[in-house]
Design an enzyme around this catalytic site. Structure first.
Site, PDB file in Angstrom:
ATOM      1  N   LEU A   1      -9.296  14.396   0.860  1.00 36.61           N
ATOM      2  CA  LEU A   1     -10.364  14.898   0.579  1.00 36.61           C
ATOM      3  C   LEU A   1     -10.027  16.774   0.336  1.00 36.61           C
ATOM      4  O   LEU A   1     -10.689  17.596   0.531  1.00 36.61           O
ATOM      5  CB  LEU A   1     -11.132  15.323   2.123  1.00 36.61           C
ATOM      6  CG  LEU A   1     -12.697  15.256   2.112  1.00 36.61           C
ATOM      7  CD1 LEU A   1     -13.387  14.413   1.146  1.00 36.61           C
ATOM      8  CD2 LEU A   1     -13.115  15.495   3.728  1.00 36.61           C
TER       9      LEU A   1
ATOM     10  N   LYS B   1       2.265  14.523  -8.441  1.00 37.79           N
ATOM     11  CA  LYS B   1       2.068  14.988  -7.133  1.00 37.79           C
ATOM     12  C   LYS B   1       3.747  15.394  -6.516  1.00 37.79           C
ATOM     13  O   LYS B   1       4.598  15.136  -7.029  1.00 37.79           O
ATOM     14  CB  LYS B   1       1.403  13.959  -6.232  1.00 37.79           C
ATOM     15  CG  LYS B   1       2.437  12.966  -5.816  1.00 37.79           C
ATOM     16  CD  LYS B   1       1.796  11.779  -4.695  1.00 37.79           C
ATOM     17  CE  LYS B   1       2.956  10.795  -4.097  1.00 37.79           C
ATOM     18  NZ  LYS B   1       2.370   9.907  -3.171  1.00 37.79           N
TER      19      LYS B   1
ATOM     20  N   PHE C   1       0.781  -1.260  -0.012  1.00 42.79           N
ATOM     21  CA  PHE C   1       0.082   0.067  -0.117  1.00 42.79           C
ATOM     22  C   PHE C   1       1.004   1.548   0.204  1.00 42.79           C
ATOM     23  O   PHE C   1       0.435   2.297   0.243  1.00 42.79           O
ATOM     24  CB  PHE C   1      -0.931  -0.084   1.257  1.00 42.79           C
ATOM     25  CG  PHE C   1      -1.697  -0.934   1.416  1.00 42.79           C
ATOM     26  CD1 PHE C   1      -3.018  -1.237   0.664  1.00 42.79           C
ATOM     27  CD2 PHE C   1      -1.698  -2.156   2.084  1.00 42.79           C
ATOM     28  CE1 PHE C   1      -3.923  -2.412   0.558  1.00 42.79           C
ATOM     29  CE2 PHE C   1      -2.424  -3.443   1.933  1.00 42.79           C
ATOM     30  CZ  PHE C   1      -3.572  -3.374   1.323  1.00 42.79           C
TER      31      PHE C   1
ATOM     32  N   CYS D   1      -0.579   4.571 -10.382  1.00 39.86           N
ATOM     33  CA  CYS D   1      -1.390   3.602  -9.681  1.00 39.86           C
ATOM     34  C   CYS D   1      -3.029   3.920  -9.849  1.00 39.86           C
ATOM     35  O   CYS D   1      -3.719   3.306 -10.267  1.00 39.86           O
ATOM     36  CB  CYS D   1      -0.919   3.613  -8.080  1.00 39.86           C
ATOM     37  SG  CYS D   1       0.627   2.951  -8.036  1.00 39.86           S
TER      38      CYS D   1
ATOM     39  N   GLY E   1      -8.989  19.781  -6.059  1.00 35.83           N
ATOM     40  CA  GLY E   1      -8.050  20.255  -6.825  1.00 35.83           C
ATOM     41  C   GLY E   1      -8.089  19.793  -8.234  1.00 35.83           C
ATOM     42  O   GLY E   1      -9.260  19.096  -8.754  1.00 35.83           O
TER      43      GLY E   1
ATOM     44  N   ASN F   1      -7.526   1.402  -3.003  1.00 34.35           N
ATOM     45  CA  ASN F   1      -7.317   2.476  -4.405  1.00 34.35           C
ATOM     46  C   ASN F   1      -8.536   3.017  -4.787  1.00 34.35           C
ATOM     47  O   ASN F   1      -8.673   4.347  -4.843  1.00 34.35           O
ATOM     48  CB  ASN F   1      -6.369   1.911  -5.126  1.00 34.35           C
ATOM     49  CG  ASN F   1      -5.175   2.017  -4.814  1.00 34.35           C
ATOM     50  OD1 ASN F   1      -4.692   2.434  -3.695  1.00 34.35           O
ATOM     51  ND2 ASN F   1      -3.948   1.522  -5.822  1.00 34.35           N
TER      52      ASN F   1
HETATM   53  C1  UDX Z   1      -1.660   5.491  -4.131  1.00 30.83           C
HETATM   54  C2  UDX Z   1      -2.062   4.863  -2.936  1.00 30.83           C
HETATM   55  O1  UDX Z   1      -2.158   6.027  -2.058  1.00 30.83           O
HETATM   56  C3  UDX Z   1      -1.171   3.835  -2.401  1.00 30.83           C
HETATM   57  O2  UDX Z   1      -1.781   3.310  -1.245  1.00 30.83           O
HETATM   58  C4  UDX Z   1      -1.011   2.839  -3.317  1.00 30.83           C
HETATM   59  O3  UDX Z   1       0.072   1.818  -3.088  1.00 30.83           O
HETATM   60  C5  UDX Z   1      -0.509   3.295  -4.738  1.00 30.83           C
HETATM   61  O4  UDX Z   1      -1.251   4.338  -5.229  1.00 30.83           O
HETATM   62  P1  UDX Z   1       0.298   7.016  -4.990  1.00 30.83           P
HETATM   63  O5  UDX Z   1       0.044   6.780  -6.412  1.00 30.83           O
HETATM   64  O6  UDX Z   1       1.698   7.235  -4.555  1.00 30.83           O
HETATM   65  O7  UDX Z   1      -0.316   6.108  -3.842  1.00 30.83           O
HETATM   66  O8  UDX Z   1      -0.252   8.495  -4.721  1.00 30.83           O
HETATM   67  P2  UDX Z   1      -1.119   9.189  -3.590  1.00 30.83           P
HETATM   68  O9  UDX Z   1      -0.201   9.979  -2.660  1.00 30.83           O
HETATM   69  O10 UDX Z   1      -2.314   8.172  -3.159  1.00 30.83           O
HETATM   70  O11 UDX Z   1      -1.931  10.508  -4.335  1.00 30.83           O
HETATM   71  C6  UDX Z   1      -2.406   9.927  -5.807  1.00 30.83           C
HETATM   72  C7  UDX Z   1      -2.957  11.292  -6.327  1.00 30.83           C
HETATM   73  O12 UDX Z   1      -4.176  11.990  -5.661  1.00 30.83           O
HETATM   74  C8  UDX Z   1      -1.995  12.357  -6.654  1.00 30.83           C
HETATM   75  O13 UDX Z   1      -2.178  12.967  -7.890  1.00 30.83           O
HETATM   76  C9  UDX Z   1      -2.520  13.368  -5.537  1.00 30.83           C
HETATM   77  O14 UDX Z   1      -2.075  14.735  -6.094  1.00 30.83           O
HETATM   78  C10 UDX Z   1      -3.995  13.356  -5.607  1.00 30.83           C
HETATM   79  N1  UDX Z   1      -4.618  13.689  -4.463  1.00 30.83           N
HETATM   80  C11 UDX Z   1      -4.490  13.002  -3.232  1.00 30.83           C
HETATM   81  C12 UDX Z   1      -5.764  14.644  -4.500  1.00 30.83           C
HETATM   82  O15 UDX Z   1      -5.933  15.258  -5.681  1.00 30.83           O
HETATM   83  N2  UDX Z   1      -6.379  14.972  -3.269  1.00 30.83           N
HETATM   84  C13 UDX Z   1      -6.086  14.357  -2.051  1.00 30.83           C
HETATM   85  O16 UDX Z   1      -6.606  14.808  -1.213  1.00 30.83           O
HETATM   86  C14 UDX Z   1      -5.257  13.472  -2.035  1.00 30.83           C
END
Ligand code: UDX
Length: 469
Positions: A262, A335, A148, A272, A265, A220
């Protein structure tokens, strides 16, 4: 323990390094000789805080090696499959080609009684398929142990995970049958691998294969649901004069809801969440579960809609046409704290602005070197100061701390027109407005519901700076 990790991308490289830090003897295997060479020198081929230190420490202590040859995995007690499962080129389903070839490559080198454990994110039913690949070796035990970790905090997520999930043959009941041999062996082997984590009190759940496979996809999908939900509400805020930042803060204070994921944007991207929700949708469709299928379809389309909304808002802020406008985009990675540009919302938006005729300059603290070759329409600039020179519109698309903390006074002195579209709702709007900036967000009005376009922003343009390129 002697452990092999097959596939040394984000998942495998971090897993190999953290297992070595727990005291195991780890061999990482990857088909890419360049990656193996870099990892062998203690340098991760991607930006991940804390990983280089762990790679160097593991190799200095003689516990971590990398190789391109699956034969080197001979003698390992546990083999982790960590290869990628990207989206299929012609459908929403996951492409399991790398997983099958990794298992096939490993097959001739497995010791009697070896344990093969998958960690990649896979559709439900994958273990049954892999059982077929390993059919010639009934003595080999199979387990599933989803991962995860998040990019940017991957080392911490691996060393202090929220939970450990073991998928074993028959699930929990079989794990308590001492005469069954197989399932008990997988649980015992994984307990030995993760002994320091279990001792620290990390919860461990043992379940059947289908559950272990679905837990990761469902987790996810839920995170993506939260993000798309708040982004859909942000659109309602725009339409009604409410403010999404205040709304989500108030919602998040309810412990039943929680504030994480939450943040409204530009939406989610990366290697992923987007492909995992599409795979989840395809799995639901395959099982005739239309509620999940439709749900994931909506989550995906709300997410992609945020990119279109951002482009439309940029056009509005440029007085109705992007053609010939000088636009600066802050952020290229999907991100902050990663240089990964896979399915980056920032680059998607930047490229669409350029396609509409804008002159787009993109800057990013880590990802410029990855991005410039793939986006020939965009101009890349490593320095934020140079990137801002002469901009008629600034877009914050990836909320790196460097950009959140950047001085609005310095930025105002560099641009031609102080208008910023904060598509991550991350800036201190009052501070930027105090330096003369017009600030717009997604779902936030920042000082009134009057659209900026109503004040004809183009008429407030400053003369081009002499240094503008
Ligand atoms: C994700 C899951 O969190 C992780 O548990 C899994 O193993 C792989 O996929 P990751 O892809 O590294 O991890 O990114 P994460 O930090 O979850 O963010 C995903 C995307 O959501 C980013 O583009 C981030 O900018 C966006 N995001 C996140 C939002 O737009 N708003 C939020 O509140 C949180």
């Amino acid at each position: 323990m002697k452990i092999s990790v097959i596939g040394c991308g984000y998942l495998g490289a971090v897993h190999a390094a953290t297992l070595a830090s727990m005291g195991h003897n780890v061999l990482g295997i990857d088909v890419d000789p360049v990656k193996v060479e870099q990892l062998g020198q203690g340098a991760a081929p991607f930006h991940e805080p804390g990983l280089d230190e762990l790679l160097q420490d593991g190799q200095a202590k003689g516990r971590l090696r990398f190789s391109t040859d699956p034969a080197d995995a001979k003698g390992a007690q546990v083999h982790f499959l960590c290869v990628g499962t990207p989206q299929d080129k012609t459908s929403d389903a996951a492409d399991l080609t790398f997983l099958v070839s990794a298992a096939e490559a490993l097959l001739p080198h497995l010791a009697a009684g070896a344990v093969v454990v998958g960690k990649s994110t896979v559709p439900v039913g994958t273990v049954d398929m892999l059982r077929g690949v390993l059919a010639a070796r009934p003595d080999v035990l199979l387990g599933w142990n989803p991962e995860f970790l998040r990019q940017g905090t991957a080392v911490k997520d691996s060393l202090v995970p929220d939970r450990l999930v073991y998928g074993v043959d028959g699930g929990r009941a079989a794990a308590f049958n001492p005469s069954s041999g197989g399932p008990l062996g997988v649980t015992a082997a994984l307990d030995a691998v993760y002994e320091p984590l279990l001792r620290a009190g990390i919860p461990r759940l043992v379940c059947n294969f289908a559950t272990a496979e679905l837990i990761k996809s469902a987790a996810n999908a839920y995170l993506a649901t939260k993000i798309s939900f708040i982004n859909a509400v942000a659109e309602l805020c725009d339409a009604s004069g409410a403010d999404i930042s205040e709304l989500s803060e108030a919602m998040g204070l309810d412990p039943r809801i929680g504030s994480r994921y939450l943040h409204a944007g530009l939406g989610f991207g990366g290697g992923c969440l987007p492909k995992d929700i599409r795979s989840f949708r395809a799995q639901a469709a395959g099982h005739g579960v239309t509620a999940v299928e439709d749900w994931m379809q909506l989550v995906d389309s709300v997410n992609l809609g945020q990119r279109s909304r951002t482009v439309a808002l940029a056009e509005e802020l440029c007085g109705g046409s992007l053609a010939g406008r000088s636009i600066t985009v802050l952020g290229a990675s999907f991100k902050p704290e990663t240089d990964d540009i896979r399915d980056s919302p920032a680059l998607d938006v930047a490229d669409r602005l350029a396609a509409a005729g804008a002159h787009v300059t993109v800057t990013d603290p880590k990802a410029v070197n990855h991005a410039w070759r793939r986006y020939p329409r965009l101009r890349f600039e490593a320095s934020i100061l140079r990137a801002l020179e002469g901009a008629e519109l600034v877009l914050l698309l990836t909320e790196w701390d460097e950009y959140r903390d950047f001085s609005p006074a310095v930025a105002a002195a560099l641009v031609r027109r102080p208008v910023v579209l904060d598509a991550r709702n991350a800036l201190d709007a009052a501070a930027w407005q105090g330096e003369g900036w017009t600030v717009r967000g997604l779902g936030t009005r920042h000082g009134g519901t009057q659209p900026v376009s109503g004040t004809s922003p183009v008429s407030g343009m400053r003369p081009a700076s002499a240094t503008y390129r």
